[in-house]
Motif scaffolding. Structure first.
Motif, PDB file in Angstrom:
ATOM      1  N   ILE A   1       0.989  -0.990  -0.070  1.00  0.00           N
ATOM      2  CA  ILE A   1      -0.061   0.041  -0.071  1.00  0.00           C
ATOM      3  C   ILE A   1       0.921   1.413  -0.138  1.00  0.00           C
ATOM      4  N   ASP A   2       0.725   2.012  -0.907  1.00  0.00           N
ATOM      5  CA  ASP A   2       1.448   3.301  -1.079  1.00  0.00           C
ATOM      6  C   ASP A   2       0.507   4.289  -0.597  1.00  0.00           C
ATOM      7  N   TYR A   3       0.974   4.958   0.477  1.00  0.00           N
ATOM      8  CA  TYR A   3       0.279   6.283   1.245  1.00  0.00           C
ATOM      9  C   TYR A   3       0.421   7.435   0.335  1.00  0.00           C
ATOM     10  N   GLY A   4       1.594   7.604  -0.678  1.00  0.00           N
ATOM     11  CA  GLY A   4       1.793   8.740  -1.414  1.00  0.00           C
ATOM     12  C   GLY A   4       2.438   9.616  -0.424  1.00  0.00           C
ATOM     13  N   THR A   5       2.233  11.043  -0.836  1.00  0.00           N
ATOM     14  CA  THR A   5       2.736  12.187   0.227  1.00  0.00           C
ATOM     15  C   THR A   5       1.524  12.651   1.004  1.00  0.00           C
ATOM     16  N   VAL A   6       1.614  12.387   2.253  1.00  0.00           N
ATOM     17  CA  VAL A   6       0.761  12.818   3.001  1.00  0.00           C
ATOM     18  C   VAL A   6       0.960  13.709   4.180  1.00  0.00           C
ATOM     19  N   SER A   7       0.141  14.461   4.852  1.00  0.00           N
ATOM     20  CA  SER A   7       0.616  15.072   6.123  1.00  0.00           C
ATOM     21  C   SER A   7      -0.303  14.475   7.288  1.00  0.00           C
ATOM     22  N   LYS A   8       0.080  14.619   8.436  1.00  0.00           N
ATOM     23  CA  LYS A   8      -0.371  14.172   9.813  1.00  0.00           C
ATOM     24  C   LYS A   8      -1.624  14.816   9.864  1.00  0.00           C
ATOM     25  N   GLU A   9      -1.725  16.118   9.664  1.00  0.00           N
ATOM     26  CA  GLU A   9      -2.854  16.768   9.865  1.00  0.00           C
ATOM     27  C   GLU A   9      -4.265  16.419   9.049  1.00  0.00           C
ATOM     28  N   THR A  10      -3.832  15.706   7.888  1.00  0.00           N
ATOM     29  CA  THR A  10      -4.968  15.466   6.832  1.00  0.00           C
ATOM     30  C   THR A  10      -5.144  13.952   6.571  1.00  0.00           C
ATOM     31  N   ASP A  11      -4.376  13.223   7.435  1.00  0.00           N
ATOM     32  CA  ASP A  11      -4.387  11.618   7.073  1.00  0.00           C
ATOM     33  C   ASP A  11      -4.276  10.734   8.599  1.00  0.00           C
TER      34      ASP A  11
ATOM     35  N   MET B   1     -13.988 -18.164   6.076  1.00  0.00           N
ATOM     36  CA  MET B   1     -14.326 -19.654   5.418  1.00  0.00           C
ATOM     37  C   MET B   1     -14.011 -19.355   4.263  1.00  0.00           C
ATOM     38  N   PRO B   2     -13.817 -20.429   3.246  1.00  0.00           N
ATOM     39  CA  PRO B   2     -13.567 -20.528   2.159  1.00  0.00           C
ATOM     40  C   PRO B   2     -14.321 -19.588   1.174  1.00  0.00           C
ATOM     41  N   GLY B   3     -13.950 -18.959   0.278  1.00  0.00           N
ATOM     42  CA  GLY B   3     -14.494 -18.057  -0.592  1.00  0.00           C
ATOM     43  C   GLY B   3     -15.101 -16.566   0.131  1.00  0.00           C
ATOM     44  N   LYS B   4     -14.554 -16.486   1.298  1.00  0.00           N
ATOM     45  CA  LYS B   4     -14.860 -15.196   1.960  1.00  0.00           C
ATOM     46  C   LYS B   4     -13.842 -14.220   2.010  1.00  0.00           C
ATOM     47  N   THR B   5     -14.053 -12.921   2.453  1.00  0.00           N
ATOM     48  CA  THR B   5     -12.817 -12.155   2.366  1.00  0.00           C
ATOM     49  C   THR B   5     -12.677 -11.540   3.758  1.00  0.00           C
ATOM     50  N   GLY B   6     -11.656 -10.964   4.116  1.00  0.00           N
ATOM     51  CA  GLY B   6     -11.172 -10.510   5.235  1.00  0.00           C
ATOM     52  C   GLY B   6     -10.183  -9.319   5.085  1.00  0.00           C
ATOM     53  N   LYS B   7     -10.097  -8.553   6.118  1.00  0.00           N
ATOM     54  CA  LYS B   7      -9.091  -7.358   6.314  1.00  0.00           C
ATOM     55  C   LYS B   7      -7.991  -7.266   7.292  1.00  0.00           C
ATOM     56  N   ILE B   8      -6.927  -6.913   6.947  1.00  0.00           N
ATOM     57  CA  ILE B   8      -6.119  -6.529   8.169  1.00  0.00           C
ATOM     58  C   ILE B   8      -5.746  -5.148   8.226  1.00  0.00           C
ATOM     59  N   GLU B   9      -6.331  -4.493   9.248  1.00  0.00           N
ATOM     60  CA  GLU B   9      -5.907  -2.739   9.173  1.00  0.00           C
ATOM     61  C   GLU B   9      -4.669  -2.628   9.659  1.00  0.00           C
ATOM     62  N   VAL B  10      -4.073  -1.563   9.090  1.00  0.00           N
ATOM     63  CA  VAL B  10      -2.728  -1.068   9.458  1.00  0.00           C
ATOM     64  C   VAL B  10      -2.903   0.275   9.783  1.00  0.00           C
ATOM     65  N   LYS B  11      -2.427   0.616  10.965  1.00  0.00           N
ATOM     66  CA  LYS B  11      -2.377   2.053  11.717  1.00  0.00           C
ATOM     67  C   LYS B  11      -0.949   2.538  11.630  1.00  0.00           C
ATOM     68  N   TYR B  12      -0.545   3.480  10.987  1.00  0.00           N
ATOM     69  CA  TYR B  12       0.800   4.312  10.962  1.00  0.00           C
ATOM     70  C   TYR B  12       0.597   5.491  11.965  1.00  0.00           C
ATOM     71  N   ASN B  13       1.378   5.669  12.641  1.00  0.00           N
ATOM     72  CA  ASN B  13       1.520   6.916  13.476  1.00  0.00           C
ATOM     73  C   ASN B  13       1.753   8.251  12.827  1.00  0.00           C
ATOM     74  N   MET B  14       2.121   8.325  11.503  1.00  0.00           N
ATOM     75  CA  MET B  14       2.366   9.524  10.726  1.00  0.00           C
ATOM     76  C   MET B  14       3.336  10.561  11.373  1.00  0.00           C
TER      77      MET B  14
END
Length: 142
Positions: A32-42, A80-93
């Motif tokens: 995942i590419d955050y690109g160029t971001v600032s702490k105040e807006t992301d 379960m087979p065929g189902k989706t899931g997610k892994i959340e990642v929080k960066y401290n910015m």
């Protein structure tokens, strides 16, 4: 002798087919590419989405980051087979470049030992502060 060789061939094919059965994890993207971001807006939160393409429940055993500035969150229930899931990642910015690896440990049979490396990258910049007391440049007469 032909029957014996035929039996061995069938046995090998069966073993190979059975070795590939089980949970399989497929990520939509492994970086995942955050690109160029600032702490105040992301807020620094991003999500890795995946699907269990296997024929058994997928269990995410552990999710670790290379440092404490990145906090991943794993699903608590099996996928379960065929189902989706997610892994959340929080960066401290914190301002500066982002180059972190998240290691996912699971029971997936399509990765060695069920371990998948995910990456986040980008650049966090400080918000440009405007000093209202600073003298503005004069606009030339027209």
């Amino acid at each position: 002798m032909k029957k014996f060789l035929g039996l061995i061939a069938v046995l090998l094919i069966t073993i190979t087919a059975n070795a590939q059965s089980g949970a399989k994890i497929e990520f939509k993207e492994d970086t995942i590419d955050y690109g160029t971001v600032s702490k105040e807006t992301d807020d620094g939160l991003r999500i890795f989405e995946f699907t269990n393409t296997g024929d058994a429940p997928l269990i995410i055993k552990d999710v670790k980051s290379t440092c404490g500035c990145t906090v991943p969150t794993k699903p608590k229930e099996p996928i379960m087979p065929g189902k989706t899931g997610k892994i959340e990642v929080k960066y401290n910015m914190h301002p500066g470049p982002i180059r972190k690896t998240i290691t996912v440990q699971s029971n997936a049979v399509n990765y060695p030992d069920g371990v998948v490396a995910l990456k986040i990258k980008g650049n966090v910049v400080k918000k440009e502060e405007v000093n209202i007391l600073e003298k503005k440049k004069a606009i030339p007469n027209q």
